[in-house]
Design an enzyme around this catalytic site. Structure first.
Site, mmCIF file in Angstrom:
data_model
loop_
_atom_site.group_PDB
_atom_site.id
_atom_site.type_symbol
_atom_site.label_atom_id
_atom_site.label_comp_id
_atom_site.label_asym_id
_atom_site.label_seq_id
_atom_site.Cartn_x
_atom_site.Cartn_y
_atom_site.Cartn_z
ATOM 1 N N GLN A 18 53.648 35.727 52.034
ATOM 2 C CA GLN A 18 53.188 35.533 50.816
ATOM 3 C C GLN A 18 52.333 34.177 50.605
ATOM 4 O O GLN A 18 51.611 34.058 49.646
ATOM 5 C CB GLN A 18 54.358 35.264 50.010
ATOM 6 C CG GLN A 18 55.137 36.624 49.694
ATOM 7 C CD GLN A 18 56.422 36.498 48.706
ATOM 8 O OE1 GLN A 18 57.484 36.245 48.955
ATOM 9 N NE2 GLN A 18 56.145 36.737 47.345
ATOM 10 N N HIS A 110 61.525 38.006 56.129
ATOM 11 C CA HIS A 110 61.706 38.079 54.888
ATOM 12 C C HIS A 110 60.726 39.191 54.511
ATOM 13 O O HIS A 110 59.516 39.118 54.355
ATOM 14 C CB HIS A 110 60.972 36.661 54.272
ATOM 15 C CG HIS A 110 61.137 36.681 52.928
ATOM 16 N ND1 HIS A 110 61.582 35.581 52.206
ATOM 17 C CD2 HIS A 110 60.818 37.484 51.566
ATOM 18 C CE1 HIS A 110 61.535 35.535 50.836
ATOM 19 N NE2 HIS A 110 60.798 36.797 50.613
ATOM 20 N N ASN A 153 66.104 38.205 54.393
ATOM 21 C CA ASN A 153 65.840 37.822 52.844
ATOM 22 C C ASN A 153 66.200 39.332 52.168
ATOM 23 O O ASN A 153 65.754 40.453 52.513
ATOM 24 C CB ASN A 153 64.733 37.680 52.548
ATOM 25 C CG ASN A 153 64.283 37.526 51.148
ATOM 26 O OD1 ASN A 153 64.842 36.408 50.365
ATOM 27 N ND2 ASN A 153 63.621 38.421 50.575
ATOM 28 N N GLU A 154 66.884 39.484 51.355
ATOM 29 C CA GLU A 154 67.282 40.575 50.213
ATOM 30 C C GLU A 154 67.457 41.804 51.147
ATOM 31 O O GLU A 154 66.363 42.593 51.058
ATOM 32 C CB GLU A 154 66.252 40.728 49.248
ATOM 33 C CG GLU A 154 66.163 39.478 48.341
ATOM 34 C CD GLU A 154 65.411 39.410 47.106
ATOM 35 O OE1 GLU A 154 64.508 40.627 47.008
ATOM 36 O OE2 GLU A 154 65.467 38.833 46.220
HETATM 37 C C1 FCB Z 1 62.138 38.410 45.310
HETATM 38 C C2 FCB Z 1 61.530 38.161 46.892
HETATM 39 C C3 FCB Z 1 60.389 37.103 46.956
HETATM 40 C C4 FCB Z 1 59.644 37.135 45.677
HETATM 41 C C5 FCB Z 1 60.474 37.162 44.485
HETATM 42 C C6 FCB Z 1 59.780 37.131 43.340
HETATM 43 O O1 FCB Z 1 62.780 39.674 45.668
HETATM 44 O O2 FCB Z 1 62.461 37.737 47.947
HETATM 45 O O3 FCB Z 1 59.836 37.240 48.200
HETATM 46 O O4 FCB Z 1 58.795 38.252 45.544
HETATM 47 O O5 FCB Z 1 61.296 38.180 44.400
#
Ligand code: FCB
Length: 397
Positions: A18, A110, A153-154
């Site tokens: 990003q 990520h 990440n997530e």
């Molecule tokens: C999350 C992501 C991050 C960003 C935020 C707004 O889901 O981890 O990269 O996009 O949302």
């Protein structure tokens, strides 16, 4: 008097794809080129070259921590081929953070994968766990002095992305259940088989990073702060398990769990309700719900059986910085109340340090710092100074 414990981390977060720019070897770069309607990340914020300036602005504000990531597609451009130069680049980032007095919180993955990994079948490919483990083994060599490592990440969002990529590869398209009045679509629930694969990958990498470094290791879960309408209680348990709790259970036994929270959604007897268009919605179409952070932290604490919490993302897409401050202030009220009730929270990392590339769009601005997309000039917003002041007082308001 602040309820936040001594040593609390105060800072902001970014993700490589990003902000860095020209992440040519990643599957997301490829998807941007292929999918109509997606804006390109291009040079992004050119943080690949300007990370020191980004970090200095954060440190000068008074904050003491920075979450950033290592890009697998750069470190391992082809399977087994490691770029020493890229590893040295990320080591310089870690050193820069430490020299500036910022505690580095490093994310190994990520959302983006190397193209070759995607071509091998991505996260459901036969060698996925082995591949990720080998990348982790490589990065472990540069993590000296990094106290916090997020493996992934997530994963719950990554599972949805994996599912959609698989559908696209087989020529099918996921049909959005949204009504066409612009209401925010409800993403499909991820296939739990993908989730279980990601849990396995996380555990393997967690054990390895623990063994090779002194870091605390965890992963960061997207919390949707789902709340049942009357009659929706059973549905809530069902959807929350596949979308969230499976991943929170995967964090049991970790050194910490990352909480990432932005908004909240209602669950009725038929499932999650699409959020309607409303004048106070954020720029990504979600409800203005600063109270979601408190809900997310408490739910995480409960499901993980008391795993220490690090807020690894929380923020708002808005063009109005006063609103960002109001949102964050209210979110921190909820966090402080959770701390007062005994939840072990170790830090708060705002999303995001910069106005950056929001996965297909540039319009949703989440940053504490504006970035000119042509000159890359950084202009801190009042919210950065506001958060830095709070950090200096350890949250005392
Ligand atoms: C999350 C992501 C991050 C960003 C935020 C707004 O889901 O981890 O990269 O996009 O949302």
């Amino acid at each position: 008097m602040s309820k936040f414990p001594a040593g609390f981390l105060w800072g902001a977060a970014t993700a490589p794809h990003q902000v860095e720019g020209n992440n040519l070897n990643s599957d997301f770069w490829q998807a941007e080129a292929a999918m109509p309607g997606m804006e390109r990340s291009g040079d992004a914020c050119d943080s690949y070259h300007r990370y020191a300036e980004d970090m200095r602005l954060l440190a000068d504000s008074g904050c003491n921590a920075y979450r950033f990531g290592i890009e697998w597609a750069r470190v391992e451009p082809e399977p087994g081929l490691v770029s020493r130069a890229e590893l040295a680049h990320y080591r310089r980032m870690i050193d820069t953070a430490i020299d500036l007095g910022l505690t580095p919180v490093v994310t190994l993955h990520h959302f983006t994968n190397p193209r070759w990994f995607a071509a091998e079948g991505g996260w459901m490919g036969e060698r996925a766990v082995e591949r990720f483990l080998s990348y982790a083994e490589t990065t472990a060599t540069i993590l000296d002095g990094v106290p916090w490592v997020c493996t992934m990440n997530e994963p719950n969002m990554l599972a949805i992305m994996t599912m959609m990529a698989r559908l696209a590869a087989s020529g099918q398209q996921w049909q959005s259940p949204t009504v066409d009045d612009g209401a925010r679509p409800v993403l499909p629930s991820p296939d739990p088989a993908i989730g279980r694969r990601l849990v396995d990958a996380h555990h393997a990498v967690r054990d390895l990073i623990r063994e090779r470094t002194g870091a605390k290791v965890g992963w960061t879960v997207a919390n949707q702060a789902l709340v049942a309408r009357p009659g929706g209680e059973e549905k809530l348990r069902e959807v929350r398990y596949v979308r969230e709790d499976l991943y929170l259970e995967g964090a049991k036994g970790d050194d910490f769990v990352g909480v990432q929270s932005y908004s909240s959604m209602w669950v009725g007897p038929d499932g999650i309700e699409p959020h309607p268009v409303r004048p106070d919605n954020t720029l990504v179409g979600t409800a203005y719900r600063p109270d979601s952070l408190g809900l997310a932290v408490r739910h995480t604490w409960e499901v993980t059986g008391g795993t220490p919490v690090l807020v690894t993302e929380n923020g708002i897409a808005t063009g109005d910085d006063e609103r960002r401050i109001a949102y964050t202030s209210a979110a921190l009220d909820g966090l402080e109340a959770a701390v007062a009730d005994g939840v072990d929270v170790r830090g708060y990392l705002h999303w995001s340090l910069l106005d950056n590339y929001e996965w297909g769009h540039w319009a949703p601005t989440f940053g504490l710092i504006a970035v000119d997309r042509e000159t890359f000039v950084r202009t801190p917003k009042p919210s950065l100074a506001w958060l830095g002041d709070l950090a200096r007082r350890n949250g005392g308001r």
